[in-house]
Design an enzyme around this catalytic site. Sequence first.
Site, mmCIF file in Angstrom:
data_model
loop_
_atom_site.group_PDB
_atom_site.id
_atom_site.type_symbol
_atom_site.label_atom_id
_atom_site.label_comp_id
_atom_site.label_asym_id
_atom_site.label_seq_id
_atom_site.Cartn_x
_atom_site.Cartn_y
_atom_site.Cartn_z
ATOM 1 C CD GLU A 44 46.222 37.161 45.561
ATOM 2 O OE1 GLU A 44 45.085 37.078 46.062
ATOM 3 O OE2 GLU A 44 47.161 36.381 45.845
ATOM 4 C CG ASP A 69 48.974 42.792 51.625
ATOM 5 O OD1 ASP A 69 48.838 43.799 52.361
ATOM 6 O OD2 ASP A 69 48.018 42.078 51.285
ATOM 7 C CG ASP A 125 38.844 48.142 51.783
ATOM 8 O OD1 ASP A 125 37.614 48.352 51.699
ATOM 9 O OD2 ASP A 125 39.539 48.538 52.730
ATOM 10 C CE LYS A 129 32.075 55.950 55.879
ATOM 11 N NZ LYS A 129 32.679 56.713 56.997
ATOM 12 C CB THR A 199 41.242 34.125 48.658
ATOM 13 O OG1 THR A 199 39.905 34.502 49.022
ATOM 14 C CG2 THR A 199 41.518 34.543 47.213
ATOM 15 C CD GLU A 200 44.306 33.041 52.940
ATOM 16 O OE1 GLU A 200 45.473 32.682 53.102
ATOM 17 O OE2 GLU A 200 43.961 33.862 52.060
ATOM 18 C CE1 TYR A 201 38.472 38.342 55.030
ATOM 19 C CE2 TYR A 201 40.076 39.044 53.391
ATOM 20 C CZ TYR A 201 39.517 39.162 54.650
ATOM 21 O OH TYR A 201 40.000 40.098 55.527
ATOM 22 C CD GLU A 202 36.986 32.078 45.765
ATOM 23 O OE1 GLU A 202 36.356 31.634 44.793
ATOM 24 O OE2 GLU A 202 38.169 32.487 45.694
#
Length: 238
Positions: A44, A69, A125, A129, A199-202
Amino acid sequence: MRLRGRKGIRETIESQHDLVVLNPAEWKGRWAERFGNEKPIHVELGMGKGKFISEMSVLHPDCNFIGVDMYDELIRRASEKARAAAGREDGSAPDNLALALFNIERIADVFDEGELRRIYLNFSDPWPKKRHARRRLTHAGFVRQYVRLLDSRGEIHFKTDSRPLFEFSLNSFADLNIRLRRISLDLHKDGPAPDNVMTEYESKFYEQQMPIYRLEAVIGQEALAEHEASLALAERQP
């Protein structure tokens, strides 16, 4: 990204030789040796706090997992998640999991050609831009590297909450003539998707009823042949 962590973070992760790999380039081409077996390796890229990779390592003991990470603090948090997920009285981590500290831009320095079976890109991320497009982890420059690192059964699994990033990624894979499958524009529309680790975000996005975009990119020749065979079989079904 700025993280406020506890004092002594570096010392904490340096002491976890069973789980944390601080100099992952030393294991390039030798990750099977690091795990002590020849099981397929799943990685991952950008694991955040480590919920996904920790749970996957427990659910799939037939595979080895590496969470990546670039921040000491996230490695520390992920190490806590990993040990909690293992649920062992002695606090040890899953035997099939490693947490590697490095910048994903250096991925070719850490893994050898054909060394990986699967790459997960979870809520990367989006770099919205236009001038930052090359930093997106589904940019062709990155994808070409992934293709070299994946074995004959290799796949990329990608999830995001960003529609612009998903559209960008679809075009990026298409430009490289990569076969896609299981494309979803709202993964949890009918409730939590089966066989999916969040995931945590999910988990937060699901509670907020936000759509999750997902796809699988089929890379390796054996994986492609298997996919095409399954399609042919489905066409023959009455």
